[in-house]
Design a protein around this motif. Sequence first.
Motif, mmCIF file in Angstrom:
data_model
loop_
_atom_site.group_PDB
_atom_site.id
_atom_site.type_symbol
_atom_site.label_atom_id
_atom_site.label_comp_id
_atom_site.label_asym_id
_atom_site.label_seq_id
_atom_site.Cartn_x
_atom_site.Cartn_y
_atom_site.Cartn_z
ATOM 1 N N THR A 113 35.494 -11.779 -1.514
ATOM 2 C CA THR A 113 34.582 -10.689 -1.857
ATOM 3 C C THR A 113 33.649 -11.166 -2.956
ATOM 4 O O THR A 113 34.106 -11.611 -4.015
ATOM 5 C CB THR A 113 35.369 -9.453 -2.352
ATOM 6 N N LEU A 114 32.347 -11.110 -2.690
ATOM 7 C CA LEU A 114 31.329 -11.484 -3.671
ATOM 8 C C LEU A 114 30.714 -10.210 -4.231
ATOM 9 O O LEU A 114 30.259 -9.350 -3.478
ATOM 10 C CB LEU A 114 30.239 -12.339 -3.019
ATOM 11 N N HIS A 115 30.690 -10.100 -5.552
ATOM 12 C CA HIS A 115 30.112 -8.931 -6.211
ATOM 13 C C HIS A 115 28.714 -9.258 -6.726
ATOM 14 O O HIS A 115 28.414 -10.413 -7.038
ATOM 15 C CB HIS A 115 31.007 -8.492 -7.378
ATOM 16 N N ARG A 116 27.876 -8.247 -6.819
ATOM 17 C CA ARG A 116 26.490 -8.443 -7.263
ATOM 18 C C ARG A 116 26.379 -9.006 -8.671
ATOM 19 O O ARG A 116 25.368 -9.611 -9.016
ATOM 20 C CB ARG A 116 25.727 -7.121 -7.193
ATOM 21 N N ARG B 123 33.677 -16.807 -11.047
ATOM 22 C CA ARG B 123 32.236 -16.619 -10.878
ATOM 23 C C ARG B 123 31.753 -17.482 -9.717
ATOM 24 O O ARG B 123 32.344 -18.510 -9.417
ATOM 25 C CB ARG B 123 31.505 -17.007 -12.156
ATOM 26 N N TYR B 124 30.680 -17.036 -9.073
ATOM 27 C CA TYR B 124 30.100 -17.819 -7.987
ATOM 28 C C TYR B 124 28.633 -18.075 -8.254
ATOM 29 O O TYR B 124 27.977 -17.368 -9.018
ATOM 30 C CB TYR B 124 30.287 -17.126 -6.633
ATOM 31 N N LYS B 125 28.131 -19.142 -7.597
ATOM 32 C CA LYS B 125 26.717 -19.478 -7.680
ATOM 33 C C LYS B 125 26.260 -19.847 -6.275
ATOM 34 O O LYS B 125 26.865 -20.698 -5.624
ATOM 35 C CB LYS B 125 26.492 -20.648 -8.629
ATOM 36 N N LEU B 126 25.220 -19.202 -5.813
ATOM 37 C CA LEU B 126 24.642 -19.468 -4.502
ATOM 38 C C LEU B 126 23.333 -20.216 -4.702
ATOM 39 O O LEU B 126 22.443 -19.752 -5.410
ATOM 40 C CB LEU B 126 24.409 -18.154 -3.756
ATOM 41 N N SER B 127 23.246 -21.403 -4.085
ATOM 42 C CA SER B 127 22.059 -22.231 -4.211
ATOM 43 C C SER B 127 21.676 -22.724 -2.820
ATOM 44 O O SER B 127 22.316 -23.626 -2.281
ATOM 45 C CB SER B 127 22.342 -23.404 -5.149
ATOM 46 N N GLY B 128 20.665 -22.106 -2.225
ATOM 47 C CA GLY B 128 20.299 -22.429 -0.843
ATOM 48 C C GLY B 128 21.420 -22.035 0.087
ATOM 49 O O GLY B 128 21.835 -20.881 0.131
#
Length: 75
Positions: A16-19, A56-61
């Motif tokens: 689950t990814l939160h905003r 924590r997550y990081k989306l890059s491309g």
Amino acid sequence: MTATSSGLVASSHTLTLHRNGTFERTGWSGASMANEIGGSQSGVTTSSNRPGASGRYKLSGYRLDLTDASGRTKP
């Protein structure tokens, strides 16, 4: 003499990814196996919960990096 064997493996994993940039990961796995040899039956069933993780997550491309509470990052 007749011998048969059957088995099943199942698993479920949820990410689950939160905003706000955080994530939660949960899941479980299970397996079942049965054998019959000459009219005698035996079997085993097992399951376990996957330890939950968050961070924590990081989306890059098209790349998603997950950094857990211990600081380890998994692409």
